[in-house]
Design a protein around this motif. Structure first.
Motif, short mmCIF file in Angstrom:
data_model
loop_
_atom_site.label_atom_id
_atom_site.label_comp_id
_atom_site.label_asym_id
_atom_site.label_seq_id
_atom_site.Cartn_x
_atom_site.Cartn_y
_atom_site.Cartn_z
N LEU A 81 68.43 -21.28 44.54
CA LEU A 81 69.11 -22.02 45.61
C LEU A 81 69.85 -21.00 46.47
CD1 LEU A 81 70.43 -24.95 43.42
CD2 LEU A 81 68.28 -24.78 44.66
N TRP A 82 69.28 -20.74 47.64
CA TRP A 82 69.72 -19.60 48.44
C TRP A 82 71.18 -19.70 48.86
CZ3 TRP A 82 66.48 -15.87 47.79
CH2 TRP A 82 65.13 -16.15 47.56
N ASP A 83 71.60 -20.86 49.33
CA ASP A 83 72.99 -21.00 49.79
C ASP A 83 73.98 -20.80 48.65
OD1 ASP A 83 72.04 -21.50 52.29
OD2 ASP A 83 72.24 -23.68 52.18
N VAL A 84 73.64 -21.38 47.48
CA VAL A 84 74.52 -21.25 46.31
C VAL A 84 74.61 -19.79 45.88
CG1 VAL A 84 74.88 -21.97 43.92
CG2 VAL A 84 73.90 -23.58 45.57
N LEU A 85 73.46 -19.12 45.84
CA LEU A 85 73.42 -17.72 45.42
C LEU A 85 74.18 -16.83 46.39
CD1 LEU A 85 72.20 -15.94 43.19
CD2 LEU A 85 70.20 -15.60 44.66
N ALA A 86 73.98 -17.07 47.69
CA ALA A 86 74.66 -16.24 48.69
C ALA A 86 76.17 -16.40 48.61
CB ALA A 86 74.16 -16.61 50.08
N GLU A 87 76.62 -17.64 48.39
CA GLU A 87 78.07 -17.87 48.30
C GLU A 87 78.66 -17.18 47.08
OE1 GLU A 87 81.14 -21.60 47.98
OE2 GLU A 87 79.77 -21.44 49.66
N VAL A 133 73.59 -27.14 39.35
CA VAL A 133 75.02 -27.04 39.66
C VAL A 133 75.55 -25.69 39.22
CG1 VAL A 133 77.29 -28.07 39.32
CG2 VAL A 133 75.26 -29.51 39.24
N ARG A 134 76.28 -25.04 40.09
CA ARG A 134 77.06 -23.86 39.73
C ARG A 134 78.32 -23.86 40.57
NH1 ARG A 134 73.92 -24.11 36.34
NH2 ARG A 134 72.96 -22.49 35.08
N GLY A 135 79.47 -23.71 39.91
CA GLY A 135 80.73 -23.74 40.63
C GLY A 135 80.93 -25.10 41.28
N LYS A 136 81.30 -25.08 42.56
CA LYS A 136 81.52 -26.33 43.30
C LYS A 136 80.27 -26.75 44.05
CE LYS A 136 86.42 -25.29 44.11
NZ LYS A 136 87.45 -25.07 45.16
N LEU A 137 79.20 -25.96 43.95
CA LEU A 137 78.01 -26.22 44.75
C LEU A 137 76.88 -26.80 43.90
CD1 LEU A 137 77.99 -22.97 46.89
CD2 LEU A 137 78.71 -25.24 47.61
N ALA A 138 76.07 -27.59 44.55
CA ALA A 138 74.89 -28.15 43.88
C ALA A 138 73.80 -28.32 44.91
CB ALA A 138 75.23 -29.50 43.24
N ALA A 139 72.57 -28.25 44.46
CA ALA A 139 71.44 -28.46 45.37
C ALA A 139 70.26 -28.95 44.56
CB ALA A 139 71.08 -27.17 46.10
N ALA A 149 51.45 -13.36 53.73
CA ALA A 149 51.32 -13.38 55.19
C ALA A 149 52.57 -13.96 55.83
CB ALA A 149 50.08 -14.17 55.59
N ARG A 150 53.18 -14.96 55.15
CA ARG A 150 54.43 -15.56 55.63
C ARG A 150 55.44 -15.54 54.49
NH1 ARG A 150 54.67 -20.62 56.63
NH2 ARG A 150 56.26 -20.52 58.26
N LYS A 151 56.57 -14.89 54.72
CA LYS A 151 57.60 -14.80 53.68
C LYS A 151 58.19 -16.17 53.37
CE LYS A 151 56.90 -10.44 54.28
NZ LYS A 151 55.60 -9.98 53.79
N GLN A 152 58.13 -17.09 54.33
CA GLN A 152 58.67 -18.43 54.13
C GLN A 152 57.99 -19.11 52.95
OE1 GLN A 152 61.28 -19.73 55.48
NE2 GLN A 152 61.10 -21.75 54.52
N VAL A 153 56.70 -18.84 52.75
CA VAL A 153 55.97 -19.43 51.62
C VAL A 153 56.58 -18.98 50.30
CG1 VAL A 153 53.74 -19.51 50.44
CG2 VAL A 153 53.83 -19.61 52.95
N ILE A 154 56.93 -17.68 50.20
CA ILE A 154 57.55 -17.15 48.98
C ILE A 154 58.95 -17.74 48.81
CG2 ILE A 154 58.29 -15.06 47.78
CD1 ILE A 154 55.32 -15.22 48.09
N ILE A 155 59.69 -17.85 49.90
CA ILE A 155 61.04 -18.41 49.83
C ILE A 155 61.00 -19.83 49.29
CG2 ILE A 155 62.98 -19.19 51.27
CD1 ILE A 155 62.41 -16.69 53.05
N GLU A 156 60.05 -20.64 49.77
CA GLU A 156 59.93 -22.02 49.31
C GLU A 156 59.45 -22.07 47.86
OE1 GLU A 156 57.36 -23.83 52.16
OE2 GLU A 156 58.91 -23.92 53.73
N GLU A 157 58.54 -21.16 47.49
CA GLU A 157 58.07 -21.13 46.10
C GLU A 157 59.20 -20.78 45.15
OE1 GLU A 157 55.35 -18.01 43.71
OE2 GLU A 157 54.25 -19.09 45.28
N LEU A 158 60.03 -19.82 45.55
CA LEU A 158 61.17 -19.44 44.71
C LEU A 158 62.18 -20.58 44.61
CD1 LEU A 158 61.56 -15.80 46.03
CD2 LEU A 158 61.11 -16.43 43.66
#
Length: 811
Positions: A692-698, A47-53, A677-686
């Protein structure tokens, strides 16, 4: 599968083609003994701010069972390109959760077998065809546990299964199995410690069911101290007992029933004729399960302890979220050390319990104190004692109307910023305080109250109308009441799944009580959007989070000198709150309907708590016209270490990544990113690490690619937008090495990246979308532009490398 080239097979292929056949050939039953993709945790909520994931969590590839509910081994698989034992550490973590001694790791060539029952060689390599049989592992397991022949019928007794698909969580399995083991071995007193909201009653049901079905225990008594606890238990978790079960009412124990549920108050009392438990012989019950055993039953001189001592020949199992350990009362003295403990911290880390955000509100008169003028009288004309009144006095011995309104205004403002319909419990010092708080909240929320007069309700033991709304408050499907003001009645035994705000305007020094109150918010209900909750603290109660006793089993405190005894006048709250056995509370406090008990006016949720007494006068002054204001607010979050921290999600992300060796520096991060080879693998590992990408971006407030988000937030680099990165690639004009059709495809992929991100261009299905769809099917586009799929994938990989090229350090 001889002759198959395993190196190109996926992990799933390895499991399907090599591991499962080896297990089945060894005699394991697919229907009852083998489970795949066993999800042991739910994924922690951040949880951070009003967002949670939720963080994503991995599942155990395969768990092997002697029979459902009795796990034996964990198997972790990896693709063949990895070393045979690569999955071992992951498997050992799952084995710890399941409390099993056997772990197998495999890449399809064979198994590395970790065997805790073998003191000579913990790990060995075995062939696929040498996988052990169910009988062999069960025999080794039983020897490791030290089970006797006499224990086996109970140990092997089936769990209750209603074919609904519901199965115990890993910690419930441990709690049930460890209790069954202890009871079958002859242990007479058993203590289970499980945090509020983790399913103690369901756990108790499975324990009783197995002991009852195995005929190890034939007559069973389930004891609780609140009607709501007994009724919920009978209607919900214990329902499968059917006609074998009854609730004791009218002070009569009917020996015809094998499973009996009772309030303490229904079978005992101060008078001899009230002691209904003596209607049956001391050996009548052979199992007694005590819910919330930290309360009255923990006290040696409690009337309730008399019941347990009368049936002393019975096995007695105590359930609690908060074992009581004070100088006078000890749960462990009676029950012994817990056979299993599952704490609030573990529940939050596993994602089964809701984390919390704490908002500390400091009010000037609380911190600086308030002193009456000379000769000042209160609203009732009473001369106010001349001294400095502070936080511990307010709403106990001194009421300031403006302070009550300020607290109510702060609650109202918070709900208006978040959601005015979020279920809220406001904990007050006593019933008078709860009344005044209800009135203040009603006056501050006229629009909501006009919609429904039950928007704010006082739910206390003295108020039948308020108590009548308790079920509606805790029912997720019922919108009203929204705000409940209370003092004691809702601190325990209230399953408020959708409570999102817990307000503390009550002096709380008792750790047991604090844990119980926090437990009102820790349940998760994703269906109704409840993943976390907020604690709004006006009385510094949340300082108890920093107490080492907060999470886990407290040490028993032993006083050794007279000087260590607290001055009786120094902490009124500590003496009155939560240390009075509930057997001494009036019936309105306990939910008792059968027989009243002795009323102690200092016991809490009663109108007499602060009334005058001939021997001990506790006067409450009431004033208004005092200027009060909020001095400071501080927002804190539950962090990965179970501590409260004041930080943004950017801080959380930075700290999380920098302590991981793969991301400790910008070079480490970019090297790993570029080599994937696929950045998606790193994104999921992170994401599994807690990014939490949406929380961080907001929070950052910019539409950035995951790569740039981390470069900016974690490593302090100036961020580039996706469009800027795409423009930089075109400036370098590296496309000229490709044919014109290939250039067109890559240029369009670059546009897709600028619009949607790297995940979009890594999925070959992007070639089905506009404008590619006008060029033909994906395979036709690949063949005409690049020749084959491998060349296309290499071109996409090179495009990604161009996208994420960092400027030179010297530039």
């Amino acid at each position: 599968m001889a002759g198959v080239n395993k190196t190109h097979l996926t992990e799933t292929d390895i499991i399907t083609k090599f591991i499962l056949p080896a297990i089945k050939d060894a005699g394991w039953n697919v229907m009852t003994q083998i489970r795949q993709e066993v999800k042991l945790r739910d994924g922690k909520v951040v949880v951070r701010g009003k967002l949670a994931a939720r963080l994503t969590v991995k599942s155990a590839d395969i768990v092997l069972y002697h029979k459902p509910g009795l796990p034996l081994a964990v198997i972790e698989a990896k693709a063949n390109k990895h070393e045979i034992g690569k999955g071992m550490q992951q498997g050992l973590d799952y084995a710890r959760l399941l409390d099993v001694p056997f772990v197998f790791a495999s890449n399809g060539d064979g198994f590395i077998f970790h065997d805790k029952t073998n003191p000579v060689q913990l790990e060995s390599e075995i062939k696929l065809e040498d996988f052990p049989s169910p009988e062999k592992l069960w025999d080794k397991y039983c020897a490791w546990k030290g089970f006797t022949t006499e224990q086996m019928p109970v140990i092997s007794q089936d769990y209750y299964d209603d074919n609904s698909g519901k199965s115990p969580r890993y910690y419930q399995l441990q709690a049930i199995n460890k209790t069954i083991e202890a009871v079958s071995a002859g242990q007479k007193r058993v203590l289970l410690v499980m945090a509020t909201g983790t399913g103690k009653t369901y756990t108790a049901f499975q324990i009783i069911w197995r002991l009852w079905k195995a005929k190890n225990k034939k007559r069973i008594l389930f004891l609780a101290d609140r009607n709501i606890l007994v009724d919920q238990t009978k209607t919900n978790d214990f329902q499968p007992f059917g006609s074998a079960m009854t609730k004791i009412t009218g002070r009569t124990i009917d020996p015809a029933y094998e499973i009996q549920l009772a309030l303490y108050q229904a079978i005992t009392g101060p008078e001899e004729h009230q002691k209904a438990f003596k209607q049956v012989a001391p050996d009548f019950f052979d199992l007694i399960v005590i819910d919330e055993c930290h309360r009255g039953s923990a006290s040696e001189d409690s009337a309730w302890r008399e019941i347990l001592e009368y049936f002393s020949s019975a096995t007695q199992i105590g359930l609690t979220a908060t074992p009581k350990e004070t100088e006078e009362v000890s749960s462990t003295d009676y029950f012994g050390e817990p056979v299993y403990t599952y704490s609030l911290k573990e529940g939050i880390e596993d994602g089964f319990l809701a984390p919390y955000k704490v908002v500390r509100v400091d009010i000037d008169v609380d911190l600086q104190g308030w002193r009456p003028t000379k000769g000042q009288v209160d609203k009732h004309g009473e001369l106010i004692e001349d001294r400095i009144y502070n936080q511990k006095d307010f709403d106990r011995t001194m009421v300031i109307d403006e302070r009550t309104m300020l607290v109510a205004q702060t609650i109202t403002d918070y709900l208006k910023r978040t959601n005015p319909m979020d279920k809220t419990i406001v904990f007050c010092n006593d019933i008078d305080h709860a009344d005044r708080m209800r009135r203040a909240l009603v006056n501050l929320n006229p629009e909501q109250v006009k919609k429904n007069e039950k928007y704010v309700m006082k739910i206390t033991g003295d108020d039948e109308i308020g108590k009548g709304q308790l079920d509606n408050f805790i029912n997720p499907k019922k919108p009203y009441p929204v705000i409940a003001t209370t003092s004691e009645l809702m601190s325990t035994g209230v399953d408020a799944q959708t409570c999102k705000l817990v307000v503390l305007d009550q002096n709380i020094q008792s750790m047991t009580k604090f844990k119980q109150i926090i437990g009102r918010g820790t349940r998760i209900n994703e269906k109704h959007g409840k993943l976390w909750f907020t604690i709004l603290d006006f009385k510094k109660a949340t300082e108890l989070f920093a107490d080492e006793r907060f999470d886990g089993v407290p040490e028993k405190v032993i006083r050794t000198t007279a000087e260590e005894i607290t001055d009786p006048d120094s902490d009124f709250d500590e003496q009155l709150e939560d240390d009075t056995p509930e057997s001494e509370l009036p019936d309105v406090f306990t939910g008792m309907e059968e027989t009243p008990a002795t009323y102690d006016p200092t016991s809490g949720d009663g109108t007499g708590a602060f009334e005058e007494d001939d021997e001990n006068k506790i006067r409450k002054f009431h004033v208004n016209g005092v200027a009060v204001k909020v001095l400071a607010k501080r927002v804190q979050y539950y962090d990965a270490d179970g501590k409260l921290v004041t930080e943004s999600f950017q801080d959380y992300t930075r700290k999380t990544l920098l302590k991981d060796k793969d991301y400790a520096s910008l070079d480490d991060f970019t090297r790993k990113w570029q080599s994937a080879a696929r950045k998606q693998v790193i994104i999921e590992e992170l994401q599994e690490l807690g990014v939490l990408w949406d929380v961080l971006a907001e929070e950052v407030g910019k539409d950035l690619d995951p790569f740039d988000l981390l470069c900016h937030v974690v490593y302090g680099q100036p961020p580039l937008t996706r469009q800027e990165r795409a423009d930089n690639v075109r400036k370098r004009n590296y496309f000229t090495k490709y044919s014109e059709p290939a250039q067109n495809v890559l240029n369009t992929l670059l546009d897709k990246y600028a619009d949607e991100g790297v995940q979009e261009i890594e999925d070959i299905q992007v070639l089905k979308l506009k404008p590619f769809d006008s060029l033909g099917r994906p395979l036709e586009i690949i063949k005409s532009s690049f020749g084959n799929k491998q060349a296309y994938e290499e071109a996409v990989n090179e495009l990604e490398n161009e996208i994420y090229q960092l400027p030179s350090r010297s530039a």
